[in-house]
Design a protein around this motif. Structure first.
Motif, PDB file in Angstrom:
ATOM      1  N   SER A 178       0.844  -1.184   0.000  1.00 16.16           N
ATOM      2  CA  SER A 178       0.000   0.000   0.000  1.00 16.16           C
ATOM      3  C   SER A 178       0.884   1.241   0.000  1.00 16.16           C
ATOM      4  O   SER A 178       2.056   1.190   0.384  1.00 16.16           O
ATOM      5  N   GLY A 179       0.311   2.351  -0.451  1.00 16.34           N
ATOM      6  CA  GLY A 179       1.032   3.623  -0.390  1.00 16.34           C
ATOM      7  C   GLY A 179       1.726   4.050  -1.662  1.00 16.34           C
ATOM      8  O   GLY A 179       2.351   5.109  -1.691  1.00 16.34           O
ATOM      9  N   SER A 214      -3.963  -5.865   9.589  1.00 16.82           N
ATOM     10  CA  SER A 214      -4.036  -4.753   8.649  1.00 16.82           C
ATOM     11  C   SER A 214      -5.437  -4.645   8.068  1.00 16.82           C
ATOM     12  O   SER A 214      -6.261  -5.557   8.205  1.00 16.82           O
ATOM     13  N   ASN A 231      -3.810   0.293  -2.177  1.00 13.16           N
ATOM     14  CA  ASN A 231      -4.309  -0.008  -0.835  1.00 13.16           C
ATOM     15  C   ASN A 231      -3.930  -1.397  -0.344  1.00 13.16           C
ATOM     16  O   ASN A 231      -4.401  -1.839   0.704  1.00 13.16           O
ATOM     17  N   VAL A 244      -1.763  10.267  12.474  1.00 10.94           N
ATOM     18  CA  VAL A 244      -0.734   9.245  12.319  1.00 10.94           C
ATOM     19  C   VAL A 244      -1.379   7.870  12.232  1.00 10.94           C
ATOM     20  O   VAL A 244      -2.509   7.659  12.681  1.00 10.94           O
ATOM     21  N   MET A 245      -0.646   6.932  11.659  1.00 10.86           N
ATOM     22  CA  MET A 245      -1.152   5.565  11.521  1.00 10.86           C
ATOM     23  C   MET A 245      -1.285   4.923  12.883  1.00 10.86           C
ATOM     24  O   MET A 245      -0.315   4.854  13.650  1.00 10.86           O
ATOM     25  N   LYS A 291      -1.588   2.008  15.768  1.00  7.51           N
ATOM     26  CA  LYS A 291      -0.940   0.710  15.917  1.00  7.51           C
ATOM     27  C   LYS A 291      -1.927  -0.405  15.634  1.00  7.51           C
ATOM     28  O   LYS A 291      -3.119  -0.307  15.942  1.00  7.51           O
ATOM     29  N   LYS A 292      -1.423  -1.499  15.035  1.00  4.94           N
ATOM     30  CA  LYS A 292      -2.291  -2.647  14.748  1.00  4.94           C
ATOM     31  C   LYS A 292      -2.697  -3.325  16.039  1.00  4.94           C
ATOM     32  O   LYS A 292      -1.925  -3.407  17.002  1.00  4.94           O
TER      33      LYS A 292
END
Length: 408
Positions: free
Chosen positions: A246-247, A300, A317, A403-404, A406-407
């Motif tokens: 992704s990204g 994810s 994605n 911000v992303m 945490k999983k």
């Protein structure tokens, strides 16, 4: 121009009947184990004369590595790739001294440059794609080695003969009730499985490169019918790219699908490109078209339907990327055609030369090559961005929503 890519840059050279064709590849990372055989595999899939369904032009298309490697390892310097044109017949094209071939590039090249190659299609010939396929094989080896990325293309239609609906990508719907918003999932379970499991070995089992045996036989008969009539027929190629991170994608003008479309529509004979649900998606309400997010086993996010074809907002994605390209019927046919000469005088053109009655079986490795070039170029750009950002001190003042997370 003749160069594609920003960090992984591919420049092709050569005309259909010159001494050689090939490419210069700049930006390949150093340290990649690479031999001519790594490249030859894909060139042999592209070469003419593979079966009765392709042009009888007899070219070995053997690649010669000219630079950029030593002891089987890339040096990080430009890689020179050369393939000799051996089976040339310039005399087959004397008619084009007087006539621009209908729907071919003879007229437009002459209008643009004021001069054109005297035989074949020059730079518009599919011979030019040899350099693309060779460069794409290099990109693909890096992608497979470092990221485990897999790219597989296959023929999904020839003329009016299509894969069965359950195995086909989304297409234009036909519903007499214009007010009916009911729609089946555009991506059937069978098509999902095909995208997830299809291999090149399975694709190459049949000369048409269609992975469905019954459909492949019908396609064969359709191509032979066109060939026997000195005519031609078009078709579509579907491609899937698996395990792409992704990204990737550079909004706003270099979105991933924009670069992919650019690459695909630069291939000779292409006339259409769609990604994900494509044109079918224009007929579906957003409430049914939106890709709901789901949690994957690794924590994810993934999508439930992937109508988006692996790209949202121009950025990948993490889902499978799938798209379809339309190839027109080859312009060069051996039938007599009523047309006009360069001076406007009406006449009859009976073109000679050797041509494919249908290009899609040989287009499969070209599509894969251009897809690999796009993915690697985008990966190198993203890696450069991440490396630059990693050298900055951590920012402690950003709110959690920026911000992303945490999983879990």
């Amino acid at each position: 121009m003749s160069t594609f890519g920003k960090l992984f840059r591919v420049t092709t050279y050569g005309e259909s009947h010159c001494a050689s064709v090939g490419a210069i590849v700049d930006g390949c990372p150093p340290g990649l184990e690479l031999t001519a055989q790594d490249i030859q595999v894909q060139l042999s899939r592209r070469r003419p004369g593979q079966s009765d369904l392709t042009t009888p032009r007899n070219e070995k298309d053997l690649v010669h590595l000219q630079s950029g490697t030593e002891h089987g390892v890339t040096l990080g310097t430009p890689i020179g790739l050369l393939v000799k044109n051996e089976d040339q017949r310039p005399h087959d094209y004397t008619e084009t001294d007087l006539y621009p071939r209908p729907s071919h590039a003879d007229y437009t090249y002459l209008e643009k440059y004021g001069v054109k190659a005297s035989s074949g299609g020059g730079r518009s010939s599919a011979r030019e794609t040899i350099g693309r396929v060779a460069a794409g094989a290099i990109a693909e080896k890096y992608l497979k080695t470092v990221y485990g990325i897999e790219i597989v293309a296959f023929v999904s239609s020839v003329g009016k003969i299509h894969l069965p609906a359950l195995l086909a990508p989304p297409s234009l719907a036909s519903d007499d009730n214009e007010d009916n918003d009911n729609v089946d999932d555009a991506i059937s379970e069978e098509f999902r499985k095909l995208l997830a499991t299809i291999s090149r070995e399975e694709v190459d089992k049949h000369p048409t490169r269609c992975p469905h045996q019954t459909t492949a036989e019908k396609m064969t008969q359709r191509i032979i019918r066109a060939k026997d009539a000195s005519d031609s027929i078009g078709g579509t190629v579907t491609c899937v790219i698996r395990n792409v991170p992704s990204g990737l994608g550079e909004p706003v003008f270099d979105k991933f699908e924009a670069e992919l479309g650019h690459a695909m529509l630069s291939i000779p004979a292409t006339k259409a490109f769609e990604i994900g649900s494509g044109f079918r998606g224009t007929e579906v309400p957003g409430s049914k078209h939106n890709d709901a997010f789901v949690r994957r086993p690794d924590g994810s996010l993934g999508t439930k339907t992937n109508w988006s074809g692996g790209v949202q907002g121009g950025i990948t994605n993490g889902e499978d990327i799938y798209f379809r390209i339309g190839f027109k019927s080859p312009a060069t046919i051996s039938q007599q055609q009523e047309t006009a000469q360069y001076d406007g005088t009406s006449g009859t053109l009976a073109a000679r030369g050797r041509h494919d009655p249908c290009v899609v079986p040989r287009a499969v490795p070209i599509v894969e090559a251009m897809a690999a070039i796009v993915v690697l170029d985008q990966l190198l750009q993203q890696d450069a961005r991440k490396a630059a950002a990693s050298r900055l001190p951590p920012i402690k003042t950003l709110p959690p929503t920026m911000v992303m997370p945490k999983k879990l």
